[in-house]
Design a protein around this motif. Structure first.
Motif, PDB file in Angstrom:
ATOM      1  N   TRP A  55       3.000  -9.315  -8.020  1.00 13.88           N
ATOM      2  CA  TRP A  55       2.062  -9.351  -9.145  1.00 13.88           C
ATOM      3  C   TRP A  55       0.621  -9.315  -8.658  1.00 13.88           C
ATOM      4  O   TRP A  55      -0.253  -8.711  -9.299  1.00 13.88           O
ATOM      5  N   LEU A  56       0.354  -9.951  -7.498  1.00  9.52           N
ATOM      6  CA  LEU A  56      -0.996  -9.923  -6.939  1.00  9.52           C
ATOM      7  C   LEU A  56      -1.399  -8.494  -6.576  1.00  9.52           C
ATOM      8  O   LEU A  56      -2.504  -8.042  -6.913  1.00  9.52           O
ATOM      9  N   LEU A  57      -0.511  -7.761  -5.910  1.00  7.84           N
ATOM     10  CA  LEU A  57      -0.796  -6.377  -5.529  1.00  7.84           C
ATOM     11  C   LEU A  57      -0.993  -5.492  -6.752  1.00  7.84           C
ATOM     12  O   LEU A  57      -1.804  -4.564  -6.746  1.00  7.84           O
ATOM     13  N   PHE A  58      -0.261  -5.805  -7.818  1.00  9.86           N
ATOM     14  CA  PHE A  58      -0.341  -4.977  -9.023  1.00  9.86           C
ATOM     15  C   PHE A  58      -1.677  -5.128  -9.748  1.00  9.86           C
ATOM     16  O   PHE A  58      -2.098  -4.229 -10.478  1.00  9.86           O
ATOM     17  N   LEU A  94      -7.954 -11.194  -0.874  1.00 10.39           N
ATOM     18  CA  LEU A  94      -8.861 -10.044  -0.852  1.00 10.39           C
ATOM     19  C   LEU A  94      -8.250  -8.830  -0.142  1.00 10.39           C
ATOM     20  O   LEU A  94      -8.273  -7.719  -0.708  1.00 10.39           O
ATOM     21  N   PRO A  95      -7.700  -8.974   1.080  1.00  2.86           N
ATOM     22  CA  PRO A  95      -7.058  -7.812   1.720  1.00  2.86           C
ATOM     23  C   PRO A  95      -5.925  -7.228   0.877  1.00  2.86           C
ATOM     24  O   PRO A  95      -5.760  -6.010   0.801  1.00  2.86           O
ATOM     25  N   ALA A  96      -5.152  -8.108   0.226  1.00  7.01           N
ATOM     26  CA  ALA A  96      -4.045  -7.636  -0.607  1.00  7.01           C
ATOM     27  C   ALA A  96      -4.564  -6.835  -1.802  1.00  7.01           C
ATOM     28  O   ALA A  96      -4.003  -5.791  -2.160  1.00  7.01           O
ATOM     29  N   LEU A  97      -5.655  -7.304  -2.411  1.00  6.20           N
ATOM     30  CA  LEU A  97      -6.215  -6.599  -3.562  1.00  6.20           C
ATOM     31  C   LEU A  97      -6.785  -5.236  -3.159  1.00  6.20           C
ATOM     32  O   LEU A  97      -6.652  -4.249  -3.890  1.00  6.20           O
ATOM     33  N   ILE A  98      -7.425  -5.176  -1.987  1.00  3.48           N
ATOM     34  CA  ILE A  98      -7.989  -3.909  -1.502  1.00  3.48           C
ATOM     35  C   ILE A  98      -6.880  -2.901  -1.225  1.00  3.48           C
ATOM     36  O   ILE A  98      -6.966  -1.731  -1.619  1.00  3.48           O
ATOM     37  N   ILE A  99      -5.818  -3.354  -0.567  1.00  2.00           N
ATOM     38  CA  ILE A  99      -4.681  -2.473  -0.283  1.00  2.00           C
ATOM     39  C   ILE A  99      -4.042  -2.000  -1.581  1.00  2.00           C
ATOM     40  O   ILE A  99      -3.679  -0.827  -1.739  1.00  2.00           O
ATOM     41  N   GLY A 100      -3.919  -2.907  -2.556  1.00  2.00           N
ATOM     42  CA  GLY A 100      -3.339  -2.533  -3.847  1.00  2.00           C
ATOM     43  C   GLY A 100      -4.146  -1.453  -4.538  1.00  2.00           C
ATOM     44  O   GLY A 100      -3.582  -0.512  -5.100  1.00  2.00           O
ATOM     45  N   GLY A 108       3.524   5.170  -3.989  1.00  2.00           N
ATOM     46  CA  GLY A 108       2.708   4.299  -3.169  1.00  2.00           C
ATOM     47  C   GLY A 108       3.441   3.484  -2.132  1.00  2.00           C
ATOM     48  O   GLY A 108       2.821   2.875  -1.261  1.00  2.00           O
ATOM     49  N   GLY A 109       4.770   3.457  -2.191  1.00  2.00           N
ATOM     50  CA  GLY A 109       5.518   2.651  -1.235  1.00  2.00           C
ATOM     51  C   GLY A 109       5.372   3.120   0.199  1.00  2.00           C
ATOM     52  O   GLY A 109       5.532   2.342   1.139  1.00  2.00           O
ATOM     53  N   SER A 110       5.053   4.403   0.379  1.00  2.00           N
ATOM     54  CA  SER A 110       4.888   4.941   1.735  1.00  2.00           C
ATOM     55  C   SER A 110       3.715   4.293   2.451  1.00  2.00           C
ATOM     56  O   SER A 110       3.648   4.300   3.679  1.00  2.00           O
ATOM     57  N   LEU A 111       2.766   3.737   1.693  1.00  2.00           N
ATOM     58  CA  LEU A 111       1.671   2.979   2.292  1.00  2.00           C
ATOM     59  C   LEU A 111       1.904   1.479   2.191  1.00  2.00           C
ATOM     60  O   LEU A 111       1.550   0.726   3.099  1.00  2.00           O
ATOM     61  N   PHE A 112       2.483   1.046   1.097  1.00  2.00           N
ATOM     62  CA  PHE A 112       2.735  -0.382   0.902  1.00  2.00           C
ATOM     63  C   PHE A 112       3.619  -0.962   2.006  1.00  2.00           C
ATOM     64  O   PHE A 112       3.294  -1.989   2.603  1.00  2.00           O
ATOM     65  N   VAL A 113       4.743  -0.310   2.275  1.00  2.00           N
ATOM     66  CA  VAL A 113       5.714  -0.863   3.216  1.00  2.00           C
ATOM     67  C   VAL A 113       5.135  -1.005   4.622  1.00  2.00           C
ATOM     68  O   VAL A 113       5.224  -2.092   5.217  1.00  2.00           O
ATOM     69  N   PRO A 114       4.515   0.049   5.209  1.00  2.00           N
ATOM     70  CA  PRO A 114       3.902  -0.141   6.538  1.00  2.00           C
ATOM     71  C   PRO A 114       2.822  -1.216   6.534  1.00  2.00           C
ATOM     72  O   PRO A 114       2.726  -2.008   7.485  1.00  2.00           O
ATOM     73  N   ALA A 115       2.003  -1.260   5.482  1.00  3.16           N
ATOM     74  CA  ALA A 115       0.930  -2.258   5.413  1.00  3.16           C
ATOM     75  C   ALA A 115       1.498  -3.667   5.342  1.00  3.16           C
ATOM     76  O   ALA A 115       1.023  -4.588   6.021  1.00  3.16           O
ATOM     77  N   MET A 116       2.522  -3.858   4.533  1.00  5.20           N
ATOM     78  CA  MET A 116       3.116  -5.183   4.372  1.00  5.20           C
ATOM     79  C   MET A 116       3.814  -5.645   5.643  1.00  5.20           C
ATOM     80  O   MET A 116       3.757  -6.825   6.009  1.00  5.20           O
ATOM     81  N   LEU A 161       5.726  -1.159 -11.858  1.00  6.15           N
ATOM     82  CA  LEU A 161       4.614  -1.530 -12.726  1.00  6.15           C
ATOM     83  C   LEU A 161       3.503  -0.484 -12.717  1.00  6.15           C
ATOM     84  O   LEU A 161       2.993  -0.083 -13.772  1.00  6.15           O
ATOM     85  N   SER A 162       3.117  -0.030 -11.525  1.00 10.72           N
ATOM     86  CA  SER A 162       2.016   0.937 -11.422  1.00 10.72           C
ATOM     87  C   SER A 162       2.407   2.302 -11.967  1.00 10.72           C
ATOM     88  O   SER A 162       1.570   3.027 -12.518  1.00 10.72           O
TER      89      SER A 162
END
Length: 272
Positions: free
Chosen positions: A80-83, A154-160, A174-182, A203-204
């Motif tokens: 929910w934070l990333l969203f 803050l980093p999580a919100l920027i990545i989101g 977006g998962g192709s960026l989310f998964v490596p970042a996480m 959600l997105s």
């Protein structure tokens, strides 16, 4: 012929996408643009392919997320934070698609796919950052192994925001960026990163698809053709992710990314 085409594309894209947390749009978009004239009998514009892909991702992400929820692998708090920023970012990216011409899109999408292939390769060799983030979480898998990970707001919100924008612009979830970042930045266990990524994609995709729909960039007939097999693929990919090693399938995906990216980069440079 078109029904078989939709079924194959939806199933393959959703299975691969759910397996590694990508969403599947990175397969659907080039398939519609390049193979659409041959199997559907009409030329499909880039904006329509992106909008339609993002709409199909709703069904893929819903199917896989429900499966991951049953496996208790979705971190809803961080999701929910990333969203918070990923959702508006997806709408902004979706709106921007109408201003990008086809050739520029081919070049940009090709470079993006090449970057995704590189990230998927590096994911096996790079070690997660050893950073003690402000918020700490833990996860215990079915074998009793406990993993510790964390993040800061803050980093999580920027990545989101960045991932959401790219998701809406390219229709890839977006998962192709989310998964490596996480995994690399926040030390998420891969299974939790994949599952949580699919929840955020669900959600997105809803918000991004709404924007594309209002712009007339969603072909509902294509969505109806792709959605049934995408639902099955989303469920299947989540099941495979919980039982089998995904290394071989990841290499198939990496090679596919490289081939399609070079094709799109070449056409974007030569034909522009």
């Amino acid at each position: 012929m078109s029904i078989l085409f939709y079924t194959a594309v939806g199933l393959i894209a959703a299975t691969f996408g759910s397996l590694v947390g990508l969403g599947g749009g990175i397969i659907i978009v080039p398939a519609l643009v390049y193979l659409g004239p041959m199997f559907v009998g009409q030329t499909i514009s880039v904006s329509t392919a992106v909008g339609t892909s993002l709409a199909v991702l709703i069904f893929t992400a819903l199917s896989s997320t429900l499966t991951f929820v049953k496996q208790k692998r979705v971190d809803f708090k961080s999701g929910w934070l990333l969203f918070i920023t990923c959702g508006p970012g997806a709408m902004l990216g979706s709106y921007t698609t109408q201003f990008v011409n086809a050739k520029s899109f081919q070049l940009s999408f090709g470079l993006f796919m090449l970057l995704m292939a590189i990230l998927l390769v590096l994911r096996d060799y790079l070690k997660p950052l050893n950073v003690k983030w402000h918020i700490q979480r833990s996860y215990t898998d079915s074998s009793g192994n406990t993993y510790h990970y964390g993040y800061s707001i803050l980093p999580a919100l920027i990545i989101g925001l960045l991932v959401g924008f790219i998701s809406g612009l390219f229709g890839i979830g977006g998962g192709s960026l989310f998964v490596p970042a996480m995994v690399l930045l926040f030390r998420y266990p891969p299974h939790v990163a994949t599952a949580t990524s699919m929840f955020v994609i669900l959600l997105s995709s809803l918000m991004g698809s709404f924007t594309h729909f209002t712009l007339g960039e969603v072909n509902l007939w294509m969505v109806l053709g792709l959605a049934p097999s995408a639902i099955v693929g989303g469920w299947l990919g989540a099941k495979i992710a919980s039982r089998l090693s995904s290394k071989k399938l990841l290499w198939v995906l990496r090679i596919t990314f490289v081939i399609v990216s070079f094709k799109m980069i070449w056409e974007g440079l030569v034909l522009s």
